[in-house]
Design a protein around this motif. Structure first.
Motif, short mmCIF file in Angstrom:
data_model
loop_
_atom_site.label_atom_id
_atom_site.label_comp_id
_atom_site.label_asym_id
_atom_site.label_seq_id
_atom_site.Cartn_x
_atom_site.Cartn_y
_atom_site.Cartn_z
N LEU A 1 -36.32 6.98 27.68
CA LEU A 1 -35.92 8.05 26.77
C LEU A 1 -35.35 7.43 25.49
O LEU A 1 -34.39 6.65 25.55
N VAL A 2 -35.94 7.80 24.36
CA VAL A 2 -35.53 7.23 23.08
C VAL A 2 -35.44 8.35 22.05
O VAL A 2 -35.88 9.48 22.28
N ASP A 3 -34.88 8.03 20.88
CA ASP A 3 -34.91 9.00 19.79
C ASP A 3 -36.14 8.74 18.93
O ASP A 3 -36.89 7.78 19.16
N ALA A 4 -36.36 9.59 17.94
CA ALA A 4 -37.58 9.49 17.14
C ALA A 4 -37.67 8.16 16.39
O ALA A 4 -38.75 7.55 16.30
N ASP A 5 -36.55 7.68 15.87
CA ASP A 5 -36.58 6.41 15.14
C ASP A 5 -36.96 5.26 16.05
O ASP A 5 -37.76 4.38 15.68
N GLU A 6 -36.38 5.22 17.25
CA GLU A 6 -36.72 4.17 18.22
C GLU A 6 -38.20 4.25 18.59
O GLU A 6 -38.88 3.22 18.73
N ALA A 7 -38.69 5.47 18.79
CA ALA A 7 -40.09 5.64 19.19
C ALA A 7 -41.04 5.10 18.13
O ALA A 7 -42.03 4.44 18.45
N SER B 1 -40.51 14.61 12.06
CA SER B 1 -40.88 13.30 12.63
C SER B 1 -42.24 13.32 13.31
O SER B 1 -42.76 12.26 13.68
N TRP B 2 -42.82 14.50 13.52
CA TRP B 2 -44.05 14.59 14.30
C TRP B 2 -45.20 13.76 13.74
O TRP B 2 -45.87 13.04 14.51
N PRO B 3 -45.49 13.80 12.43
CA PRO B 3 -46.59 12.96 11.93
C PRO B 3 -46.36 11.47 12.20
O PRO B 3 -47.30 10.75 12.57
N ARG B 4 -45.14 11.00 12.04
CA ARG B 4 -44.86 9.58 12.26
C ARG B 4 -44.96 9.22 13.74
O ARG B 4 -45.44 8.14 14.10
N LEU B 5 -44.52 10.13 14.60
CA LEU B 5 -44.63 9.88 16.03
C LEU B 5 -46.10 9.82 16.47
O LEU B 5 -46.47 8.97 17.28
N ARG B 6 -46.90 10.70 15.93
CA ARG B 6 -48.33 10.67 16.26
C ARG B 6 -48.96 9.37 15.80
O ARG B 6 -49.79 8.78 16.50
N ALA B 7 -48.57 8.91 14.62
CA ALA B 7 -49.10 7.65 14.11
C ALA B 7 -48.69 6.47 14.99
O ALA B 7 -49.39 5.45 15.04
N ALA B 8 -47.57 6.61 15.70
CA ALA B 8 -47.09 5.56 16.60
C ALA B 8 -47.65 5.70 18.01
O ALA B 8 -47.22 4.99 18.93
N GLY B 9 -48.60 6.62 18.19
CA GLY B 9 -49.27 6.76 19.48
C GLY B 9 -48.67 7.77 20.43
O GLY B 9 -49.02 7.80 21.62
N PHE B 10 -47.78 8.62 19.92
CA PHE B 10 -47.16 9.66 20.74
C PHE B 10 -47.89 10.98 20.58
O PHE B 10 -48.36 11.31 19.48
N ALA B 11 -47.98 11.75 21.66
CA ALA B 11 -48.47 13.13 21.60
C ALA B 11 -47.27 14.06 21.61
O ALA B 11 -46.34 13.87 22.41
N VAL B 12 -47.25 15.04 20.73
CA VAL B 12 -46.15 16.01 20.66
C VAL B 12 -46.59 17.27 21.42
O VAL B 12 -47.65 17.83 21.13
N HIS B 13 -45.76 17.72 22.35
CA HIS B 13 -46.21 18.77 23.26
C HIS B 13 -45.03 19.59 23.78
O HIS B 13 -43.88 19.13 23.76
N PRO B 14 -45.32 20.80 24.28
CA PRO B 14 -44.28 21.53 25.02
C PRO B 14 -44.01 20.77 26.32
O PRO B 14 -44.93 20.17 26.89
N SER B 15 -42.79 20.79 26.79
CA SER B 15 -42.51 20.09 28.04
C SER B 15 -43.15 20.82 29.22
O SER B 15 -43.63 20.18 30.16
N TRP B 16 -43.19 22.15 29.16
CA TRP B 16 -43.80 22.97 30.21
C TRP B 16 -44.71 24.00 29.58
O TRP B 16 -44.46 24.45 28.46
N ILE B 17 -45.76 24.37 30.30
CA ILE B 17 -46.68 25.40 29.83
C ILE B 17 -46.81 26.49 30.88
O ILE B 17 -46.73 26.23 32.09
#
Length: 316
Positions: free
Chosen positions: A13-19, A43-59
């Motif tokens: 578990l990290v924050d956006a900057d660490e990610a 932060s979402w565009p930068r997280l995606r560029a770092a290989g992260f997917a942004v998503h709801p935790s539950w659907i």
């Protein structure tokens, strides 16, 4: 970074900057995935560029009741209509009796648990949520009904359903069957009885429950295929009031504890500049360790009309 283990899954578990700045490949030997909880939208565009997917935790999976069973079935693929009708014919041919217990009492719920607990116990990472919530559910028994399937007087399947009058929706919270009954599609026959009950009550929708957005751990990829082919569409669970969890950004590092493949439902790459709604476009990543030059071979079973994007992510 904080490391936690949840049902065998090791999460950093990290924050956006660490990610954004982390060298996550070197953590593959110790972590299954790295995650940001509640990443700020900027932060979402930068997280995606770092290989992260942004998503709801539950659907939460939703489908309109439709005016009749035939109208509901007309929205499904030819193959899925056939599967439903095979289940209905099997139930009729074996004289399977479908009873509706409304409200749910202690005996009905405990009979359900006798099927449910061995079913969950046979899963690698199964969590017996229904058992854990027994007292809470029975304390709200007037808000619940059960569809029970009996063959020769023996319970072979049961759906535990919640009535959400505030949302005009019946929520299929838990479902279980004997092994033999699962093989004969009796689940679909029970679901058709739930839809009939919802019509009788004048409700608009049926929900097929709430799952994590990551399929491959507690919920398996086959569950995604089953629900999507049966005409259900996922929405972020908090929009339905199922739970109040924040969005997440996740990067899967290895599949040791997950299935091969695994699936991750996320927001489409251009989502995030506006408030998340029922209509926010969704993307699906098929996470696999296979090295193939034909990504289309991996995608066929996972195509669904509600997806605006579908891709393969190679892990490892």
């Amino acid at each position: 970074m904080k490391i936690e283990t949840v049902n065998g899954l090791t999460i950093g578990l990290v924050d956006a900057d660490e990610a954004e700045s982390g060298d996550w490949e070197r953590h593959r030997g110790e972590l299954d995935l790295v995650r940001v909880v509640g990443p700020p939208p900027e932060s979402w565009p930068r997280l995606r560029a770092a290989g992260f997917a942004v998503h709801p935790s539950w659907i939460t999976w939703m489908a309109p009741v439709a005016a009749s069973e035939e109208e509901f079935l007309s929205r499904l693929s030819v193959q899925e209509r056939r599967n439903v009708r095979l289940g209905l014919r099997y139930a009729a041919g074996r004289d399977v009796r479908m009873d509706v217990a409304d409200p749910v009492d202690d005996l009905v719920f405990d009979d359900f648990l006798k099927l449910y607990e061995p079913h969950i116990g046979g899963m690698r990472h199964g969590v017996p949520y229904a058992s854990m919530e027994r007292e809470e559910i029975l304390g709200m028994r007037e808000d619940y009904f059960a569809v029970q399937a009996f063959e020769d007087g023996t319970l072979v399947g049961c759906c535990m359903c919640r009535k959400r009058a505030d949302a005009s929706t019946v929520v299929i919270r838990f479902v279980t069957t004997t092994q033999d009954s699962r093989q004969h599609r009796i689940v679909r026959a029970m679901y058709m009885r739930v839809f009939a009950k919802a019509r009788e009550m004048g409700y608009r929708s049926v929900s097929l429950g709430t799952d994590p957005a990551l399929y491959g751990h507690i919920a398996k990829p086959g569950l995604f295929r089953f629900k999507s082919r049966l005409g259900f569409t996922p929405i972020p669970a908090r929009l339905f009031g199922t739970m109040d969890d924040p969005d997440e950004a996740t990067r899967v590092l290895r599949l040791d504890t997950l299935t091969e493949p695994s699936l991750l439902i996320s927001y489409a790459p251009d989502a995030g500049s506006e408030e998340i709604t029922f209509d926010t476009p969704l993307h699906l990543d098929v996470l696999t360790g296979e090295d193939t030059d034909d990504p289309e071979a991996d995608l066929g079973p996972y195509r669904a009309p509600f997806l605006t994007g579908l891709g393969v992510v190679r892990i490892g």
